[in-house]
Design a protein around this motif. Structure first.
Motif, mmCIF file in Angstrom:
data_model
loop_
_atom_site.group_PDB
_atom_site.id
_atom_site.type_symbol
_atom_site.label_atom_id
_atom_site.label_comp_id
_atom_site.label_asym_id
_atom_site.label_seq_id
_atom_site.Cartn_x
_atom_site.Cartn_y
_atom_site.Cartn_z
ATOM 1 N N LYS A 222 110.343 108.025 94.947
ATOM 2 C CA LYS A 222 111.322 108.137 93.864
ATOM 3 C C LYS A 222 111.131 109.398 93.044
ATOM 4 O O LYS A 222 112.088 110.057 92.679
ATOM 5 C CB LYS A 222 111.247 106.914 92.958
ATOM 6 C CG LYS A 222 112.190 105.825 93.429
ATOM 7 C CD LYS A 222 112.237 104.671 92.463
ATOM 8 C CE LYS A 222 113.126 103.572 92.996
ATOM 9 N NZ LYS A 222 112.850 102.288 92.370
ATOM 10 N N GLY B 85 117.558 105.747 97.780
ATOM 11 C CA GLY B 85 116.491 104.841 97.352
ATOM 12 C C GLY B 85 116.565 103.516 98.075
ATOM 13 O O GLY B 85 115.565 103.017 98.591
ATOM 14 N N ARG B 86 117.784 102.960 98.150
ATOM 15 C CA ARG B 86 117.943 101.677 98.808
ATOM 16 C C ARG B 86 117.573 101.751 100.286
ATOM 17 O O ARG B 86 116.906 100.873 100.826
ATOM 18 C CB ARG B 86 119.389 101.170 98.666
ATOM 19 C CG ARG B 86 119.741 100.759 97.252
ATOM 20 C CD ARG B 86 118.790 99.695 96.722
ATOM 21 N NE ARG B 86 118.920 98.442 97.454
ATOM 22 C CZ ARG B 86 119.697 97.436 97.092
ATOM 23 N NH1 ARG B 86 120.391 97.526 95.988
ATOM 24 N NH2 ARG B 86 119.781 96.343 97.817
ATOM 25 N N SER C 294 107.449 103.149 96.183
ATOM 26 C CA SER C 294 108.492 103.854 95.427
ATOM 27 C C SER C 294 108.014 105.232 95.005
ATOM 28 O O SER C 294 108.565 105.854 94.122
ATOM 29 C CB SER C 294 108.904 103.033 94.213
ATOM 30 O OG SER C 294 107.783 102.784 93.413
ATOM 31 N N PHE D 57 124.010 110.619 91.371
ATOM 32 C CA PHE D 57 123.525 109.280 91.081
ATOM 33 C C PHE D 57 123.724 108.368 92.290
ATOM 34 O O PHE D 57 122.823 107.621 92.679
ATOM 35 C CB PHE D 57 124.257 108.710 89.866
ATOM 36 C CG PHE D 57 123.767 107.352 89.467
ATOM 37 C CD1 PHE D 57 122.560 107.205 88.798
ATOM 38 C CD2 PHE D 57 124.488 106.220 89.796
ATOM 39 C CE1 PHE D 57 122.098 105.957 88.450
ATOM 40 C CE2 PHE D 57 124.036 104.961 89.454
ATOM 41 C CZ PHE D 57 122.837 104.829 88.769
ATOM 42 N N LEU D 58 124.904 108.482 92.891
ATOM 43 C CA LEU D 58 125.195 107.641 94.059
ATOM 44 C C LEU D 58 124.225 107.924 95.198
ATOM 45 O O LEU D 58 123.645 107.007 95.782
ATOM 46 C CB LEU D 58 126.635 107.861 94.531
ATOM 47 C CG LEU D 58 127.687 107.061 93.763
ATOM 48 C CD1 LEU D 58 129.073 107.380 94.291
ATOM 49 C CD2 LEU D 58 127.422 105.561 93.864
ATOM 50 N N GLU E 180 113.830 112.077 92.585
ATOM 51 C CA GLU E 180 114.285 112.419 91.243
ATOM 52 C C GLU E 180 114.230 113.922 91.032
ATOM 53 O O GLU E 180 115.161 114.538 90.536
ATOM 54 C CB GLU E 180 113.398 111.737 90.197
ATOM 55 C CG GLU E 180 113.895 110.352 89.818
ATOM 56 C CD GLU E 180 112.824 109.534 89.115
ATOM 57 O OE1 GLU E 180 111.876 110.134 88.558
ATOM 58 O OE2 GLU E 180 112.941 108.293 89.147
ATOM 59 N N TYR F 190 121.338 109.307 95.052
ATOM 60 C CA TYR F 190 119.985 108.898 94.660
ATOM 61 C C TYR F 190 119.815 107.399 94.893
ATOM 62 O O TYR F 190 118.841 106.953 95.496
ATOM 63 C CB TYR F 190 119.775 109.244 93.184
ATOM 64 C CG TYR F 190 118.512 108.690 92.594
ATOM 65 C CD1 TYR F 190 117.272 109.208 92.951
ATOM 66 C CD2 TYR F 190 118.552 107.647 91.680
ATOM 67 C CE1 TYR F 190 116.116 108.698 92.422
ATOM 68 C CE2 TYR F 190 117.398 107.130 91.138
ATOM 69 C CZ TYR F 190 116.178 107.663 91.507
ATOM 70 O OH TYR F 190 115.042 107.145 90.977
ATOM 71 N N TYR F 191 120.815 106.647 94.451
ATOM 72 C CA TYR F 191 120.745 105.201 94.560
ATOM 73 C C TYR F 191 120.725 104.772 96.022
ATOM 74 O O TYR F 191 119.877 103.986 96.448
ATOM 75 C CB TYR F 191 121.950 104.602 93.831
ATOM 76 C CG TYR F 191 122.002 103.106 93.875
ATOM 77 C CD1 TYR F 191 121.153 102.337 93.093
ATOM 78 C CD2 TYR F 191 122.917 102.451 94.703
ATOM 79 C CE1 TYR F 191 121.208 100.967 93.137
ATOM 80 C CE2 TYR F 191 122.977 101.076 94.753
ATOM 81 C CZ TYR F 191 122.115 100.337 93.965
ATOM 82 O OH TYR F 191 122.164 98.978 94.012
ATOM 83 N N VAL F 192 121.659 105.353 96.786
ATOM 84 C CA VAL F 192 121.781 104.960 98.196
ATOM 85 C C VAL F 192 120.509 105.333 98.958
ATOM 86 O O VAL F 192 119.943 104.518 99.700
ATOM 87 C CB VAL F 192 123.017 105.626 98.833
ATOM 88 C CG1 VAL F 192 123.003 105.460 100.341
ATOM 89 C CG2 VAL F 192 124.286 105.016 98.252
#
Lengths: 596, 328
Positions: A295, A46-47, A292, A39-40, A299, A42-44
């Motif tokens: 993503k 993405g950002r 995006s 999750f981390l 994912e 993925y989030y990072v």
């Protein structure tokens, strides 16, 4: 209902083995770690992607803006140069010959020829005269150029006026998209504005500059002039027919470089750059679902990664837990065997960890128990032998004083021959019985012992029985546990012959039968019925009945203790017919001192 | 001294898993919103024919916006009906997601259109209709209304009295039929206007239109206004009027606007034209095709509208873009 199911579940998932527990705990732990990490990242990711794509778009739009500004500044330089041209100033004042006009036209044409992006350069005067860069240009008679916006605006200011994009409609037969740059011109001696210089820029250049820019799959760039008119927009027609809309009001009033707006359910972002020089705004449009796009890829990547690592982690935890629990299970298995009485096992664990140590300690413990059991068995046996010896020793005194009584009676009756015979027999009997405390004697000694006993008993019970001893001389040298025949013979006399009428007969034989020695004591006494025979070896029965036979049982027990259970006594008997007792013992060579 | 075998085993599993992972990522197809192709088949792909080139521009814009593949095709000549049918036949065999069709004939394209629909390919017609109830999707100018608007302008121009002639282009084309009907309906409201019963046909060619104009003038020298039903027809009439020096005497109202027509408008030969929005036809055609086939939108009729262009509104920003769609 739910509680019931939960309870059932809990009962089913109780951790019956360490393996399941370890595997489950490991898997849970790894899954948690993977989930958090996944999750981390993925989030990072993405950002980071978002940040960089936004920066990239900003750079691109800025570059377009800069290019256009640079381009327009260039045009301004040309216009300034031309505005200081003395020939043109003279033409404005009306002091030019036809030839001068020709020269000016040619001069203007040099700019048009050298720059493909400049389409026309015209000079218009307030009194309606004009010069074109080419001779063949035919101005439309129907158009009043003074009414055109580029003229009206320019004549009111000293600055260069840049129009929006439009179709230049003053020349006959030419309908080109241009950006008109116009500047007021003054005369030689006066600052009065006498005319306007018009430079038409081919809109192609700006169009191409913008249309080639790709911002994602759907994004695009458009340009607004300072009044909010569209200079360039790839979907201009859709805007005019209201199929699309741009928030031009927002863009004009915004001080922020980016604005987020909603369009038909999806979000788009305006990236605005403005040029202070021309007043134009170059606006980049980016669709959020477009940038995006990564993503879904991300994912998918993390999903696969998650599933794969989950599979691996479960596999690994199963392997590891098996690695740890296998020796434990082995240990449990061996312990179960020991529980069932098998002490001849040992745990074979080669590892040096705690479980290995446990196994070794267990092995040592089992060995200890085994030794202790052996010792106890040995002690029990010894104890029993001592008991039997004591029992044996108890019989002898009884027999002794009976015999001594007999001797006294015979001495009183002056039967000296018998006294001597009996006394000497008794002496030999006891010498063999005692045998210097040895447990084993030779067969020969045993036979002699029983013969002496029979001699004594014959004197005590005269004319009551007769006896016969047939022992194979070949077996006389073998070693044998002492005093096994005498109790049998005693039994035959007291229970078989003493109570019968007439002469009894006892036959003793000894021979080798296969790898065993067999002795047989046969009498023709009253015998025993089936029941007595069956109960003969039952210890309890004898305790109750107090019947003799203790001798036989003791003999059997001693043989079994010394030689093992396959040896011992067999009895055949028939009521009023007599009894046959067979003794089986192993063949054992006598030791030297035993023979002596 | 944790078993060496164990370590080897675990690393082996890891290796295999990593391999599977790589293969999975590599071969998983990238998800696209729309994957199939939309064909846009027009009446003419002649690059000089601005109308259809503008349709192409609109179609390209929609294709980019929706992230699909668009293929623009059609016969060279507008009158090549069999050529268009052949092209459609060929496209059906490629099994695209949808076809956007500008049918070149109202009746002759019915069988092939029905074949398209029966092959489960979405069919969207643009510009002109087709004579089948199966095709429910049409994106075009409401020709009836546009022609009515043109008739009103004509009536105004001639002061609501005088003789008016109609020159259509190709017999049997739905747009021609509708424009003629619309014009007739609207103009006949004015009692003082005498509408000539006869309809002339230009076959979509300038020289024929020119010749037919002469025929009109021969038969009806007192004609006050002529209505030209399409681009080529209007230009042919305009030339004849200019050549005969009848500028301003005979009012000319027509359809469509290209550069040549603009020139005639500026000269005052043509008084007004109804300009359609081909860009929107192309754009909406593709968008409808995608939405019907993928988002299961209900097919419908969409009016793209038409603009009345006169000399006084030639150069408004909106009309500039409409009349000069290409940056040249």
């Amino acid at each position: 209902m739910l509680r019931k199911i939960l309870k059932q579940l809990r009962q089913n998932i109780c951790f019956k083995s360490i393996q399941t527990l370890i595997a489950l705990v490991f898997s849970c732990l790894i899954v948690c770690i993977i989930a958090v990490m996944g999750f981390l990242s993925y989030y990072v990711t993405g950002r980071v992607v978002e940040k960089y794509s936004a920066e990239y778009v900003m750079q691109l739009v800025k570059q377009v803006n800069y290019n256009i500004q640079y381009y327009l500044e260039n045009v301004e330089t040309i216009s300034k140069n031309l505005s200081y041209n003395m020939d043109i100033k003279k033409f404005l004042e009306g002091n030019s010959s036809m030839q001068n006009v020709q020269e000016i036209s040619q001069y203007l044409n040099t700019f048009v020829q050298s720059r493909s992006d400049i389409l026309n350069i015209f000079v218009f005067t307030e009194d309606g005269r004009m010069i074109a860069n080419r001779d063949d240009v035919k101005f439309k008679t129907t158009v009043d150029f003074k009414g055109e916006p580029w003229y009206k605006k320019a004549i009111q200011t000293d600055e260069l006026v840049i129009s929006s994009s439009h179709v230049q409609n003053i020349i006959e037969g030419q309908y080109k998209w241009v950006v008109s740059c116009s500047r007021a011109l003054t005369g030689v001696n006066t600052m009065k504005k006498l005319g306007v210089l018009l430079i038409d820029l081919n809109f192609n250049l700006i169009h191409d500059m913008c249309s080639k820019i790709e911002l994602g799959k759907k994004g695009y760039v458009f340009i607004l002039d300072s009044d909010g008119n569209i200079v360039y927009h790839p979907k201009q027609q859709l805007l005019y027919s209201n199929l699309k809309s741009e928030r031009i009001d927002l863009i004009l009033n915004s001080s922020a470089p980016t604005i987020m707006v909603e369009e038909g359910g999806s979000e788009k972002q305006y990236i605005i750059t403005s040029s202070p020089y021309s007043g134009w705004k170059v606006v980049g449009v980016v669709y959020i679902d477009d940038i995006s796009d990564y993503k879904s890829l991300l994912e998918r990547f993390f999903l696969i990664l998650g599933v794969a690592s989950l599979a691996i982690s479960v596999l690994c935890s199963v392997i590891i837990s098996r690695h740890f629990s296998r020796p434990i299970r082995e240990l449990v298995n061996i312990m179960n065997q020991v529980k069932d009485g098998n002490f001849d096992v040992s745990v074979n664990i080669k590892s040096y960890n705690e479980i290995g140590k446990l196994g070794k300690t267990f092995n040592y413990m089992v060995q200890e128990i085994k030794n202790l059991i052996k010792q106890i068995q040995f002690e029990q046996k010894q104890k029993r032998l001592n008991e039997l010896k004591a029992l044996q020793a108890q019989i002898n005194p009884h027999f002794l004083y009976n015999t001594l009584d007999s001797i006294i009676w015979m001495a009183e009756a002056k039967k000296y021959e018998e006294v001597i015979k009996m006394t000497s027999s008794l002496a030999r009997l006891f010498r063999i019985s005692i045998s210097r405390g040895r447990e084993f004697i030779t067969v020969k000694e045993e036979i002699e012992h029983v013969k002496n006993y029979l001699t004594i008993q014959q004197i005590r019970y005269p004319n009551k029985f007769d006896y016969e001893v047939n022992v194979d001389p070949a077996i006389e040298k073998y070693r044998i546990v002492k005093l096994i025949l005498q109790p049998i013979v005693e039994n035959a006399i007291y229970h078989g012959i003493r109570n019968m009428e007439g002469m009894g007969k006892i036959v003793i034989t000894g021979e080798q039968r296969g790898d065993k020695l067999m002795f047989e004591v046969k009498d023709n006494g009253i015998g025993m019925d089936e029941e007595t025979l069956c109960n003969l070896f039952n210890r309890n029965y004898y305790k109750e009945s107090r019947l003799s036979g203790v001798g036989i049982r003791n003999v059997d027990e001693r043989i079994k203790l010394y030689y093992g259970t396959e040896y011992g006594i067999q009895i055949e008997s028939q009521l009023l017919q007599g009894t046959t007792v067979r003794i089986y013992i192993p063949i054992e060579k006598a030791e030297e001192d035993a023979v002596q | 001294m944790i078993n060496k075998n164990l370590i080897i085993k675990i690393s082996l599993y890891f290796f295999i898993a990593a391999l599977i992972l790589v293969v999975l990522i590599k071969f998983l197809p990238e998800r696209r919103k729309y994957e199939k192709v939309v064909y846009v088949v027009v009446k003419s792909v002649d690059p000089e024919f601005e109308f259809w080139q503008t349709v192409k521009m609109g179609a390209e814009t929609a294709a980019k916006e929706l992230d699909i593949d668009m293929i623009f095709t059609g016969p060279m000549e507008e009158t090549d009906i069999t050529g268009q049918i052949e092209i459609l036949d060929d496209i059906i065999s490629k099994r695209p997601m949808a076809i956007v069709l500008a049918p070149s004939d109202y009746k002759k394209l019915v069988p092939i259109s029905e074949k398209i629909i029966k092959s489960n390919i979405t069919l969207v017609t643009i510009d002109s209709a087709i004579d089948t109830p199966l095709c429910k999707s049409l994106i075009s100018t409401n020709n009836l209304e546009a022609a009515q608007q043109a008739a009103e302008e004509m009536a105004r121009l001639i002061g609501y009295e005088g003789k008016v002639a109609i020159m259509s282009f190709v017999k049997g084309v739905s747009t021609a039929i509708e424009r003629e009907r619309g014009f007739r309906e609207a103009i006949s409201k004015y009692k003082k206007i005498q509408l000539i019963e006869e309809t002339w046909f230009s076959e979509g060619k300038e020289d024929i239109a020119y010749a037919q104009t002469l025929d009109i003038l021969k038969k009806h020298p007192d004609v006050a206004g002529i209505f030209g039903a399409n681009e080529k027809t209007v230009i042919g009439i305009a030339r004849a009027i200019e050549d005969l020096g009848l500028n301003g005497k005979i009012k000319l109202v027509g359809f469509d606007g290209n550069q040549e027509e603009v020139m005639f408008i500026e000269k005052g030969v043509i008084d007004a034209v109804m300009v359609q929005r081909p860009f929107n036809m192309g754009y909406l055609g593709v968008r409808e095709a995608v939405e019907i086939s993928l988002d299961k939108k209900k097919p419908e009729y969409i009016d793209t509208g038409a603009v009345l262009i006169r000399k006084d509104n030639l150069y408004t920003p909106e009309n500039q873009k409409l009349l000069f769609p290409f940056v040249k």
